[in-house]
Motif scaffolding. Structure first.
Motif, PDB file in Angstrom:
ATOM      1  N   THR A  70      -0.789   4.536   9.065  1.00 40.56           N
ATOM      2  CA  THR A  70      -1.049   3.190   8.553  1.00 40.56           C
ATOM      3  C   THR A  70      -0.150   2.157   9.224  1.00 40.56           C
ATOM      4  O   THR A  70       0.723   2.493  10.024  1.00 40.56           O
ATOM      5  CB  THR A  70      -0.808   3.137   7.031  1.00 40.56           C
ATOM      6  OG1 THR A  70       0.586   3.374   6.770  1.00 40.56           O
ATOM      7  CG2 THR A  70      -1.656   4.165   6.296  1.00 40.56           C
ATOM      8  N   GLY A  71      -0.370   0.923   8.857  1.00 36.76           N
ATOM      9  CA  GLY A  71       0.487  -0.172   9.275  1.00 36.76           C
ATOM     10  C   GLY A  71       0.722  -1.091   8.100  1.00 36.76           C
ATOM     11  O   GLY A  71      -0.021  -1.057   7.107  1.00 36.76           O
ATOM     12  N   TYR A  72       1.760  -1.902   8.199  1.00 39.13           N
ATOM     13  CA  TYR A  72       2.071  -2.839   7.116  1.00 39.13           C
ATOM     14  C   TYR A  72       2.538  -4.155   7.718  1.00 39.13           C
ATOM     15  O   TYR A  72       3.460  -4.179   8.538  1.00 39.13           O
ATOM     16  CB  TYR A  72       3.155  -2.272   6.192  1.00 39.13           C
ATOM     17  CG  TYR A  72       3.186  -3.017   4.900  1.00 39.13           C
ATOM     18  CD1 TYR A  72       2.292  -2.703   3.892  1.00 39.13           C
ATOM     19  CD2 TYR A  72       4.068  -4.072   4.712  1.00 39.13           C
ATOM     20  CE1 TYR A  72       2.283  -3.416   2.704  1.00 39.13           C
ATOM     21  CE2 TYR A  72       4.067  -4.782   3.529  1.00 39.13           C
ATOM     22  CZ  TYR A  72       3.167  -4.455   2.532  1.00 39.13           C
ATOM     23  OH  TYR A  72       3.161  -5.163   1.368  1.00 39.13           O
ATOM     24  N   ILE A  73       1.889  -5.235   7.322  1.00 39.65           N
ATOM     25  CA  ILE A  73       2.284  -6.572   7.775  1.00 39.65           C
ATOM     26  C   ILE A  73       3.402  -7.043   6.856  1.00 39.65           C
ATOM     27  O   ILE A  73       3.184  -7.295   5.667  1.00 39.65           O
ATOM     28  CB  ILE A  73       1.085  -7.534   7.764  1.00 39.65           C
ATOM     29  CG1 ILE A  73       0.014  -7.057   8.742  1.00 39.65           C
ATOM     30  CG2 ILE A  73       1.553  -8.955   8.102  1.00 39.65           C
ATOM     31  CD1 ILE A  73      -1.301  -7.818   8.656  1.00 39.65           C
ATOM     32  N   ASN A  74       4.601  -7.144   7.409  1.00 37.00           N
ATOM     33  CA  ASN A  74       5.767  -7.568   6.630  1.00 37.00           C
ATOM     34  C   ASN A  74       5.879  -9.083   6.535  1.00 37.00           C
ATOM     35  O   ASN A  74       6.222  -9.610   5.481  1.00 37.00           O
ATOM     36  CB  ASN A  74       7.047  -7.009   7.261  1.00 37.00           C
ATOM     37  CG  ASN A  74       7.098  -5.518   7.179  1.00 37.00           C
ATOM     38  OD1 ASN A  74       7.192  -4.949   6.105  1.00 37.00           O
ATOM     39  ND2 ASN A  74       6.998  -4.858   8.317  1.00 37.00           N
ATOM     40  N   THR A 105      -5.347   4.004  10.612  1.00 38.03           N
ATOM     41  CA  THR A 105      -6.642   3.903   9.941  1.00 38.03           C
ATOM     42  C   THR A 105      -6.647   2.890   8.804  1.00 38.03           C
ATOM     43  O   THR A 105      -7.684   2.633   8.201  1.00 38.03           O
ATOM     44  CB  THR A 105      -7.060   5.274   9.370  1.00 38.03           C
ATOM     45  OG1 THR A 105      -6.064   5.715   8.443  1.00 38.03           O
ATOM     46  CG2 THR A 105      -7.240   6.294  10.487  1.00 38.03           C
ATOM     47  N   ARG A 106      -5.496   2.303   8.511  1.00 42.37           N
ATOM     48  CA  ARG A 106      -5.405   1.353   7.399  1.00 42.37           C
ATOM     49  C   ARG A 106      -4.208   0.442   7.634  1.00 42.37           C
ATOM     50  O   ARG A 106      -3.194   0.863   8.200  1.00 42.37           O
ATOM     51  CB  ARG A 106      -5.239   2.143   6.096  1.00 42.37           C
ATOM     52  CG  ARG A 106      -5.218   1.336   4.838  1.00 42.37           C
ATOM     53  CD  ARG A 106      -5.213   2.207   3.580  1.00 42.37           C
ATOM     54  NE  ARG A 106      -3.956   2.952   3.454  1.00 42.37           N
ATOM     55  CZ  ARG A 106      -3.866   4.259   3.271  1.00 42.37           C
ATOM     56  NH1 ARG A 106      -4.938   5.003   3.207  1.00 42.37           N
ATOM     57  NH2 ARG A 106      -2.688   4.837   3.161  1.00 42.37           N
ATOM     58  N   VAL A 107      -4.317  -0.801   7.200  1.00 38.22           N
ATOM     59  CA  VAL A 107      -3.187  -1.734   7.266  1.00 38.22           C
ATOM     60  C   VAL A 107      -3.085  -2.456   5.927  1.00 38.22           C
ATOM     61  O   VAL A 107      -4.094  -2.795   5.311  1.00 38.22           O
ATOM     62  CB  VAL A 107      -3.326  -2.739   8.440  1.00 38.22           C
ATOM     63  CG1 VAL A 107      -4.568  -3.600   8.305  1.00 38.22           C
ATOM     64  CG2 VAL A 107      -2.080  -3.611   8.572  1.00 38.22           C
ATOM     65  N   GLY A 108      -1.859  -2.648   5.488  1.00 39.35           N
ATOM     66  CA  GLY A 108      -1.616  -3.334   4.224  1.00 39.35           C
ATOM     67  C   GLY A 108      -0.806  -4.595   4.420  1.00 39.35           C
ATOM     68  O   GLY A 108      -0.216  -4.829   5.478  1.00 39.35           O
ATOM     69  N   ALA A 120      -6.588 -16.080  -0.305  1.00 40.61           N
ATOM     70  CA  ALA A 120      -7.879 -16.425   0.313  1.00 40.61           C
ATOM     71  C   ALA A 120      -7.896 -16.046   1.793  1.00 40.61           C
ATOM     72  O   ALA A 120      -8.902 -15.538   2.297  1.00 40.61           O
ATOM     73  CB  ALA A 120      -8.163 -17.908   0.127  1.00 40.61           C
ATOM     74  N   PHE A 121      -6.803 -16.294   2.485  1.00 44.31           N
ATOM     75  CA  PHE A 121      -6.715 -15.973   3.913  1.00 44.31           C
ATOM     76  C   PHE A 121      -6.942 -14.487   4.148  1.00 44.31           C
ATOM     77  O   PHE A 121      -7.783 -14.083   4.949  1.00 44.31           O
ATOM     78  CB  PHE A 121      -5.343 -16.409   4.454  1.00 44.31           C
ATOM     79  CG  PHE A 121      -5.055 -15.955   5.851  1.00 44.31           C
ATOM     80  CD1 PHE A 121      -5.666 -16.560   6.935  1.00 44.31           C
ATOM     81  CD2 PHE A 121      -4.171 -14.906   6.089  1.00 44.31           C
ATOM     82  CE1 PHE A 121      -5.404 -16.137   8.240  1.00 44.31           C
ATOM     83  CE2 PHE A 121      -3.900 -14.478   7.378  1.00 44.31           C
ATOM     84  CZ  PHE A 121      -4.521 -15.097   8.451  1.00 44.31           C
ATOM     85  N   PHE A 122      -6.199 -13.648   3.441  1.00 42.39           N
ATOM     86  CA  PHE A 122      -6.311 -12.210   3.657  1.00 42.39           C
ATOM     87  C   PHE A 122      -7.650 -11.668   3.160  1.00 42.39           C
ATOM     88  O   PHE A 122      -8.217 -10.767   3.789  1.00 42.39           O
ATOM     89  CB  PHE A 122      -5.124 -11.471   3.043  1.00 42.39           C
ATOM     90  CG  PHE A 122      -3.861 -11.673   3.818  1.00 42.39           C
ATOM     91  CD1 PHE A 122      -3.722 -11.161   5.093  1.00 42.39           C
ATOM     92  CD2 PHE A 122      -2.817 -12.407   3.287  1.00 42.39           C
ATOM     93  CE1 PHE A 122      -2.569 -11.364   5.835  1.00 42.39           C
ATOM     94  CE2 PHE A 122      -1.648 -12.613   4.023  1.00 42.39           C
ATOM     95  CZ  PHE A 122      -1.530 -12.101   5.289  1.00 42.39           C
ATOM     96  N   PHE A 127      -9.124  -7.933   3.638  1.00 37.61           N
ATOM     97  CA  PHE A 127      -8.126  -7.233   2.829  1.00 37.61           C
ATOM     98  C   PHE A 127      -8.555  -7.290   1.360  1.00 37.61           C
ATOM     99  O   PHE A 127      -9.029  -8.323   0.890  1.00 37.61           O
ATOM    100  CB  PHE A 127      -6.742  -7.871   2.985  1.00 37.61           C
ATOM    101  CG  PHE A 127      -6.101  -7.621   4.311  1.00 37.61           C
ATOM    102  CD1 PHE A 127      -5.149  -6.623   4.463  1.00 37.61           C
ATOM    103  CD2 PHE A 127      -6.434  -8.387   5.417  1.00 37.61           C
ATOM    104  CE1 PHE A 127      -4.548  -6.386   5.695  1.00 37.61           C
ATOM    105  CE2 PHE A 127      -5.842  -8.162   6.650  1.00 37.61           C
ATOM    106  CZ  PHE A 127      -4.902  -7.159   6.785  1.00 37.61           C
ATOM    107  N   ALA A 128      -8.384  -6.187   0.647  1.00 35.50           N
ATOM    108  CA  ALA A 128      -8.734  -6.112  -0.767  1.00 35.50           C
ATOM    109  C   ALA A 128      -7.540  -5.595  -1.558  1.00 35.50           C
ATOM    110  O   ALA A 128      -6.808  -4.721  -1.088  1.00 35.50           O
ATOM    111  CB  ALA A 128      -9.931  -5.181  -0.970  1.00 35.50           C
TER     112      ALA A 128
END
Length: 139
Positions: A70-74, A105-108, A120-122, A127-128
């Motif tokens: 996975t990945g994560y946007i900090n 396979t996934r980013v948070g 609204a942007f995400f 993104f859910a």
């Protein structure tokens, strides 16, 4: 990015300083020294108008979660005067493409509950919501 700091400090003064401290160069040196980090900047007229910091998390065994790459946007931020021009979307999509190229396979991402524009942007980028974090202040 002081405008973003102000927004956060007004909503949660118990968490955020009203004035953003200068970011030490060592902070970015540490980020850039770790190959799991993806750090992107958007420039306009030789000035930084946005940035994104994302971290890759390779699969790891866990007793409670399915192993996933996975990945994560900090952090993601765009100067207020440059918003709604596709800069934030371009930063996120570039990070997503890089994560996909690495096999993720996934980013948070997370954002503060008061930040309706971020929500609204995400959501607009697919993104859910999956969870909610609650805080209780102690004495």
């Amino acid at each position: 990015m002081q405008s973003i700091q102000t927004l956060h400090a007004e909503a949660h003064p118990e968490v955020f300083k009203p004035i953003l401290d200068p970011i030490p160069s060592a902070f970015f040196a540490d980020l850039l020294s770790d190959p799991r980090n993806i750090v992107l900047m958007a420039e306009y007229d030789q000035a930084v108008v946005g940035y994104l910091w994302c971290q890759e998390h390779p699969p790891a065994d866990s007793f409670y979660e399915v192993s996933a790459h996975t990945g994560y946007i900090n952090h993601v931020a765009v100067d207020v005067a440059r918003r709604r021009r596709g800069i934030g979307q371009a930063l996120v999509e570039a990070a997503v493409a890089e994560l996909e190229s690495r096999g993720a396979t996934r980013v948070g991402v997370d954002f503060w509950s008061f930040n309706a524009p971020a929500r609204a942007f995400f959501a607009g980028l697919g993104f859910a919501a999956q969870r909610q974090v609650c805080v209780r202040q102690l004495a």
